[in-house]
Design a protein around this motif. Structure first.
Motif, PDB file in Angstrom:
ATOM      1  N   SER A 555       0.836  -1.196   0.000  1.00  0.00           N
ATOM      2  CA  SER A 555       0.000   0.000   0.000  1.00  0.00           C
ATOM      3  C   SER A 555       0.871   1.245   0.000  1.00  0.00           C
ATOM      4  O   SER A 555       2.062   1.192   0.320  1.00  0.00           O
ATOM      5  CB  SER A 555      -0.942   0.023   1.216  1.00  0.00           C
ATOM      6  N   LEU A 557       0.647   3.735   2.028  1.00  0.00           N
ATOM      7  CA  LEU A 557       1.053   4.059   3.398  1.00  0.00           C
ATOM      8  C   LEU A 557       2.230   3.194   3.829  1.00  0.00           C
ATOM      9  O   LEU A 557       3.132   3.662   4.524  1.00  0.00           O
ATOM     10  CB  LEU A 557      -0.117   3.854   4.372  1.00  0.00           C
ATOM     11  N   ALA A 558       2.238   1.934   3.396  1.00  0.00           N
ATOM     12  CA  ALA A 558       3.336   1.048   3.771  1.00  0.00           C
ATOM     13  C   ALA A 558       4.641   1.534   3.142  1.00  0.00           C
ATOM     14  O   ALA A 558       5.707   1.491   3.775  1.00  0.00           O
ATOM     15  CB  ALA A 558       3.019  -0.382   3.342  1.00  0.00           C
ATOM     16  N   ALA A 561       5.714   4.506   5.151  1.00  0.00           N
ATOM     17  CA  ALA A 561       6.231   4.107   6.455  1.00  0.00           C
ATOM     18  C   ALA A 561       7.684   3.645   6.343  1.00  0.00           C
ATOM     19  O   ALA A 561       8.519   3.943   7.200  1.00  0.00           O
ATOM     20  CB  ALA A 561       5.363   2.999   7.057  1.00  0.00           C
ATOM     21  N   ALA A 580       0.645  12.190   5.193  1.00  0.00           N
ATOM     22  CA  ALA A 580       0.255  11.581   6.468  1.00  0.00           C
ATOM     23  C   ALA A 580       1.470  11.402   7.372  1.00  0.00           C
ATOM     24  O   ALA A 580       1.359  11.482   8.592  1.00  0.00           O
ATOM     25  CB  ALA A 580      -0.424  10.230   6.222  1.00  0.00           C
ATOM     26  N   MET A 581       2.635  11.148   6.766  1.00  0.00           N
ATOM     27  CA  MET A 581       3.815  10.909   7.608  1.00  0.00           C
ATOM     28  C   MET A 581       4.797  12.067   7.544  1.00  0.00           C
ATOM     29  O   MET A 581       5.964  11.908   7.917  1.00  0.00           O
ATOM     30  CB  MET A 581       4.479   9.603   7.190  1.00  0.00           C
TER      31      MET A 581
ATOM     32  N   VAL B 142      -0.094   0.097   9.801  1.00  0.00           N
ATOM     33  CA  VAL B 142       0.676   1.219   9.268  1.00  0.00           C
ATOM     34  C   VAL B 142       0.163   2.506   9.882  1.00  0.00           C
ATOM     35  O   VAL B 142      -1.052   2.721   9.955  1.00  0.00           O
ATOM     36  CB  VAL B 142       0.538   1.335   7.734  1.00  0.00           C
ATOM     37  N   GLU B 144      -1.277   5.936  10.449  1.00  0.00           N
ATOM     38  CA  GLU B 144      -2.313   6.672   9.700  1.00  0.00           C
ATOM     39  C   GLU B 144      -3.297   5.770   8.964  1.00  0.00           C
ATOM     40  O   GLU B 144      -4.210   6.249   8.300  1.00  0.00           O
ATOM     41  CB  GLU B 144      -1.714   7.669   8.692  1.00  0.00           C
TER      42      GLU B 144
END
Lengths: 644, 644
Positions: A555, A557-558, A561, A580-581, B142, B144
Motif C-alpha cells: 500500500s 502508506l506502507a 512508512a 500523512a507521515m 501502518v 495513519e
C-alpha cells in the motif's frame, strides 16, 4: 556448539491438538466454586446448581381479563332472550387483568360482554363456564418447579422467572480467575512516551483479557515481567496460588522462549510443547501446583488461537457450559490454498457475497499480523491430512462475523486509495448495516477479481505505455465481452515519496539509481509499480539499477512508512500517503483512478447508493481537502458493452 | 355508560409494526454523544468516529526469525562448495524474532542455516536476499491507517491493534441511557416478605434492564411508581431530562393502562397506540420533550417483544450499529398453527432435532407466561396476510438458542415426572453440551409424538382398564409395526393430593363427589386423568358428579399448587408433588412409569448414555430418597418387534 546455539535447538512436538486438549482437560482437577449473588446482577452468569421456584406465579387465582368475577353456576340461565341482572358485591365484582378473584367467584366475564345498567347493576346474556378467564395458580411458574438446571447461562428473561419465583439471590459458579503474565524485555506499555527500536507495545495481555472476559472468566492482567528466570518462576508460583488458570505469554528476547518451558518443567510438569497446528504450534501446556498453565507464543495470531484451543475449554469446563461453536458457511475459494501434511492450518479468510455466492480469499498467513485476524470474516481450518485446496474448490469456513454483515458488505478490491476508507465510513453512516470491505491487491488483481466474480468494485489506475491512457485498454483486453462499467472516480497525484527535506535531491528515476537510494517498490500488478517501470523505461534504466526494486509493499502508506524510517529511502506513491507521515513529495504524474464494477452491481441499490455518496458535495469537499485529489464530478461511466 | 365502563373502551390501532418503527426512528432526533475511554476498558463498546493508527507496528525493521542479521550483498558468494565465514559485530549480529535489525544489516539468515564456529564466528553456505526474514515497518499496522470506522463494536483482538497503534484512549459512543419505569399498585419487590393475593412481583424491570444492557444501552431502573397520574407525570418528565429513551411498563390496576397513554399525550405526543402484532399489540409510542417514550404492556411476553421491536432499533440507531438478526432454521411443524389475518403472530416454539429433521411445536401463546419465552428455542413469526400453517408444513423460525444446543438436546415428551428434571441435570453434568428438553403433554400425546417422529423419548403411565396392566397394550395398539422400545423406568405412587390435614376426610373418588370438593383434573390423554376416570367408573360415578372435572392442569405440581390454595381442593397426582408443597397424600395406586423410545435413539450414543445414567447407583439413590419412587434396576426393555 556454543551456549547460544544450543539453547535454540528446542525440539517441538507435533502432538495432535485434540490429544493435547484432552490431556489438560483431564489434568484440570479443580472443583468449580460457587457464590451467591443478587439475581438482578446475574445476567450472563452461570447457575451453579439447579434452581427451583420458591413461589408460584401467579400465586393466587388471577383474572386474565378486565371484566367481572362471578359464580359461574349462577349464570347458567343467562341468554339473549333472558338477560340476567347481577348485583355488585354479592353477585359480581369488577376485576382487572391480574387482580385476585374474590371469594366465592370462580369465573370472569370480559367487560366487552357486560352491559352496565347502573353503578351497582350489570346485565349479561351469556353464561360463564367455571374457571373461564382465570389464570390458574402457577400458570407461569409453579412452586418447586425446576426453573434452570446447573450450567445455564442466564439471559434477560431468565432473570424474570427467577424473580417471579422469588429467587432473589442465586448460586452461580464463580468466574474462574485467569492470570495473564506478559513476559519479555522488549515489551513496553502502550502509553510509553517513546518507542525505541526493538521495543514492542504489550497489547496481547489486553486482548487475552478480552477473550477471557467474553468466555466467562475473570482475567487478571499481571504487569510486564522481565526475562529473568527467577522472577518468572516467582510470578508463576504466586499465580498458581491466586488463580485457576495461568496464561504466560513468552517473551521473544534471546532464550526466553526456552526459559518458560524449562521453568514450568522445573516447578511443575509439562504435558505438551508443540501441537500439530499452525499458527500456534509452539504452545506449552503444563501444570503448576494443580493449576493448568498455558504458555502461548509471542506472535499475536498464534497466541489468540492457542488461547481459544486450550484456555476456552478449561473455562467452559469450569463453568459446566458447552463450548460455543461458530456458525459455518460454504464458500468458493478464490485462490489456491496450500497446507502441509501432518498439521492443521488455520487460515484467516476474507469472505465476500458476490452474485449470490460466498467467495473467500486467504489473508496473509503471517502469525505476526494482528490485522489479519481483525479483518478476517472467517477461519478456514485445513485438516491434518489435506495438503490444501485448489482455486474454485468449495470449503466450509467458520464465521468470525455475523453472516448478515458479510452479506451486506460491498467487496472492494484492486488498488489501494485512502479515499476508499472515507467512502466506507460515509456509507456506514447512512446505512449502519453496510460497509466496504477492501483488500489491497493492486490494479491488475482487481481486474481479475471482477473477471472471476469475486468482487463488486475494483479501484484501478493502469497506465498504458503505448497510448499513455489510463485503464480502458486494460479493461477492454481482460474483460472483453463482460458487462462491466468503468466509472471515472478521481484524478490523483503520484510522485516520489522522500524523507523530509529530500536530502538526496531526488527528482527522477535516474536520480534514484544514481544516488543508490533504498527504493521501496510495490507488488507486481500494482498500478504504481507499472508506472515506475514505465519511468525506468523512459529513463533507459532497468530494475538492476535500482537498490530495493524487489522490496515489495502492498500500500501507499506502507511505502511511506518504510521511507519514513530511512534517510536514504525513496518510493513512489500518492500525495496523501507522504503527507500523512510528514514526508517530502515530488509530483511525477496525474493519474486516473477509476472504479471498475459489474453492471449488475452498478445498477443495484448498493451500487446506486455508492455512486450517490461519491457524487455528494460533502464527500467531494472532504476528499479535495486532503490535497492531491480531484473527484470527477458528474462522471460519465464507460460501459464496455456500450449500453449504459 | 358509567365512568368505569367508559374508561375501558379504549380504541387500539392496528398500525403495521414496520410503520410504527419507522415513525419513531424518524422522530428520534438525538445526536449520539461520544466519550473518551481507555482502550483497555473498551471491549464491546462502539467507536464514535473512524480511528487511525498513531504509530506503525512494527515501527522499526524487525527480525521475523531467530538468526543472524547480515548485509545481503556481502553474502552473495556463499555456496556449499564455498562456505562464507562472518565475524560478529561488523559482519553479522545475532537477532531474535522481534529484535530490531542493527544498521547496516538488511537481511536475516535463520539460525538453523548457520554453523557456529566460535563465539564470534559463523559460517553460511547460502546467500541471503535483501530484506529476507525482515518484517517491514507497518507489516501489521501502518501509521495513519484506518483501523476501524465509526460504529464498530470492539472485540478482543481489536483492542490489540488499537494498542499496537498506540491508541490508548479512544472515542466511543456513550451508551444511551434508558430509564425503565415500572408502574402499578399491584407491584411489589421480589424480596417482599409477604405476597398478598393480587400482589405481583415486579420482575419485568430487571428483564428490561438485561435486554437493554445486552443491546448496548445503559439501563436505569426506577423504583416502582404507584398508579397516580400526577406522580407518573412527574416521573416521566424527570426521566425525559435524564435519559435518551424512556420505557414505561403500564400497571394493570383499574384504569392505569389508560393513564399512561393520556399522560403521554398530555405532556408530549403519542404516535402510536396499538400495533398489528400479537402479543405486544397494546404498545404505546410517543415523545416527551424530544425523548422517545415506549409504553409496554404489562404481560411479560408482550413487553419483551415490544421492547425488541421498538427500543432495540432506537439503541442501535443511537450507537450507529446494525440491528443484529437472529439465525433462522427451517422446521417441520408438529401441530397446526392458527393465526388471524391482519396481524402478525409471534409464536414461541420448541424445536427438536429428531431423525435428522428439525421439528417444532408451539408453546402456550398466553402473553402472561414468561416461561414460554424462557423455554422457547425459536420464534415463528406468522406474517399479517397468512392465517396460519397446517401440521407438517415447513416454516422458517428465528432461533432463540444456538442451533448446536438444539441439535444436541434429547427431546422428551409425554407424561410429566419430577425425576426427568433430575435426569436432565445429571446428563448436563457429564455432557455439558447435552440436555433433556421436556414438554408435558400427557402419556397419550407422548405416544403420538413418538409415532410422528417428533420426540426421542416419551414418559408414559397408561393403565388398561380391561387388563389392569400398564402401557404395553397402548403401545401395541398405537405403534403397531414401529420399531420402538418400552423401557421400564420406575414404579411410583399415585394418590389423592389434599390440603394439609385432609380436612374433608377424602379417601376415595366417592368421597370427592360426596363432599363436593373442588377437584383439580389433568388434561385429556394424561395417564393420571385416565386413572381418575377408571376410579370414577369403579365407584359408579360420572364426571358430572365431580365439581371441577373440567378444570385441567398440565402437571402434578400444577395440581398440587391449586390444591394448596384451597381448603376444599382435591387432586390426583404423584407423591413428590404433594410433598413439595407440604400437602397431604393418600395413596391410590402403584403405577408403572415407562420410557418409550425409538430403537434408533435407544441404540444411539445419547440413548445409551441416558440408560446408563438411569441405572447409576447415584441416580437411583437420589430418586428413591424423594419417596414414592422405585427405580427398576437392571430393567429389561420390551421391544415391540421383538429383536432387542
Amino acid at each position: 556448539m556454543n551456549y547460544k546455539n544450543f539453547k535454540r535447538k528446542i525440539y517441538l512436538e507435533d502432538k495432535p491438538r485434540a490429544q493435547a486438549r484432552e490431556e489438560i482437560l483431564a489434568a484440570h482437577s479443580l472443583t468449580p466454586e460457587k457464590e451467591e449473588i443478587a439475581t438482578s446482577t446475574s445476567l450472563g452468569r452461570v447457575t451453579a446448581e439447579p434452581i427451583f421456584a420458591r413461589v408460584s406465579m401467579p400465586h393466587y387465582h388471577a383474572s386474565a381479563m378486565d371484566g367481572i368475577a362471578v359464580v359461574a353456576e349462577s349464570t347458567y340461565q343467562a341468554h339473549e332472550q333472558n338477560p340476567l341482572r347481577l348485583k355488585r358485591g354479592e353477585e359480581f365484582s369488577y376485576v382487572d387483568t391480574g387482580n385476585a378473584i374474590p371469594s366465592p367467584f370462580n369465573a370472569v366475564i370480559m367487560i366487552e360482554h357486560v352491559d352496565v345498567i347502573d353503578e351497582d347493576t350489570i346485565e349479561i346474556i351469556e353464561p360463564a363456564t367455571p374457571w373461564q378467564h382465570i389464570r390458574p395458580i402457577g400458570e407461569d411458574v409453579v412452586q418447586e418447579e425446576m426453573l434452570f438446571p446447573q450450567g445455564h447461562i442466564l439471559r434477560p428473561a431468565d432473570l424474570g422467572v427467577l424473580l417471579a419465583g422469588q429467587q432473589t439471590v442465586i448460586p452461580v459458579t464463580k468466574k474462574p480467575v485467569v492470570t495473564i503474565i506478559p513476559t519479555g524485555n522488549e515489551l513496553v506499555d502502550a502509553d510509553a512516551a517513546e518507542l525505541a527500536p526493538g521495543k514492542i507495545i504489550e497489547f496481547n495481555g489486553s486482548v487475552f483479557a478480552g477473550f477471557i472476559q467474553d468466555w466467562g472468566g475473570e482475567p487478571v492482567l499481571h504487569p510486564i515481567v522481565k526475562d529473568e528466570p527467577e522472577k518468572i518462576k516467582e510470578v508463576l508460583l504466586e499465580a498458581a496460588e491466586t488463580s485457576d488458570i495461568i496464561v504466560i505469554n513468552a517473551g521473544s528476547s534471546a532464550g526466553s522462549k526456552d526459559y518458560t518451558v524449562h521453568i514450568i518443567g522445573e516447578i511443575g510438569e509439562v504435558f505438551t510443547h508443540g501441537v500439530a497446528a499452525r499458527p500456534g504450534k509452539p504452545v506449552i501446556l503444563g501444570k503448576i501446583n494443580g493449576k493448568i498453565v498455558v504458555g502461548v507464543p509471542g506472535y499475536p495470531v498464534s497466541a489468540y488461537l492457542a488461547l481459544e484451543w486450550f484456555v476456552r475449554p478449561l473455562i467452559c469446563k469450569y463453568l459446566q457450559i458447552p463450548e460455543p461453536k461458530r456458525q459455518t458457511v460454504t464458500v468458493k475459494l478464490g485462490r489456491r490454498i496450500v497446507s502441509s501434511m501432518g498439521a492443521e492450518d488455520f487460515v484467516r479468510m476474507n469472505i465476500g457475497y458476490v452474485n449470490g455466492q460466498f467467495v473467500a480469499n486467504p489473508l496473509t498467513r503471517a502469525a505476526g499480523v494482528t490485522m489479519s485476524y481483525v479483518r478476517a470474516d472467517g477461519m478456514l481450518i485445513v485438516p491434518t491430512n489435506i495438503i490444501g485446496y485448489e482455486q474454485g474448490d468449495l470449503a466450509e469456513v467458520e464465521l468470525l462475523r455475523p453472516l448478515e454483515e458479510i452479506k451486506n458488505a460491498i467487496v472492494f478490491c484492486g488498488s489501494h486509495d485512502l479515499t476508499i476508507d472515507l467512502l466506507s465510513s460515509r456509507l456506514k453512516r447512512v446505512r449502519t448495516d453496510m460497509k466496504i470491505v477492501s483488500s489491497h491487491v493492486g490494479s491488475m488483481a482487481g481486474i481479475m477479481a471482477i473477471r472471476k466474480g469475486e468482487a463488486h468494485v475494483a479501484g484501478i489506475h493502469l497506465l498504458d505505455p503505448s497510448t499513455k491512457e489510463y485503464n480502458l485498454s486494460y479493461v477492454s483486453k481482460f474483460l472483453a465481452g463482460q458487462d462491466v462499467i468503468l466509472y471515472p472516480f478521481l484524478k490523483r497525484k503520484q510522485g516520489w515519496i522522500l524523507p523530509k527535506g529530500n536530502p538526496l535531491g531526488i527528482e527522477t528515476a535516474a536520480d534514484i539509481a544514481r544516488v543508490h537510494a533504498n527504493y521501496v517498490n510495490r507488488q507486481k500488478g500494482a498500478g504504481t509499480r507499472i508506472l515506475f517501470d514505465l519511468l525506468l523505461e523512459e529513463g533507459c534504466l532497468t530494475p538492476d539499477d535500482i537498490t530495493g526494486y524487489d522490496r515489495e509493499m502492498f500500500s501507499h502508506l506502507a511505502v511511506a512508512a518504510e521511507v519514513n524510517g530511512d534517510a536514504h529511502g525513496a518510493g513512489l506513491g500518492i500525495y496523501p500517503a507522504a503527507k500523512a507521515m510528514d514526508l517530502d513529495f515530488v509530483p511525477v504524474a496525474d493519474e486516473e483512478y477509476d472504479l471498475l464494477m459489474t453492471r449488475s452491481f452498478y445498477e443495484s441499490e448498493s451500487g446506486r447508493l455508492l455512486i450517490s455518496l461519491i457524487q455528494s458535495a460533502d464527500f467531494i469537499a472532504q476528499v479535495e481537502k486532503i490535497g492531491g485529489y480531484q473527484v470527477i464530478e458528474n462522471a460519465e461511466p464507460e460501459c464496455l458493452l456500450k449500453e449504459v
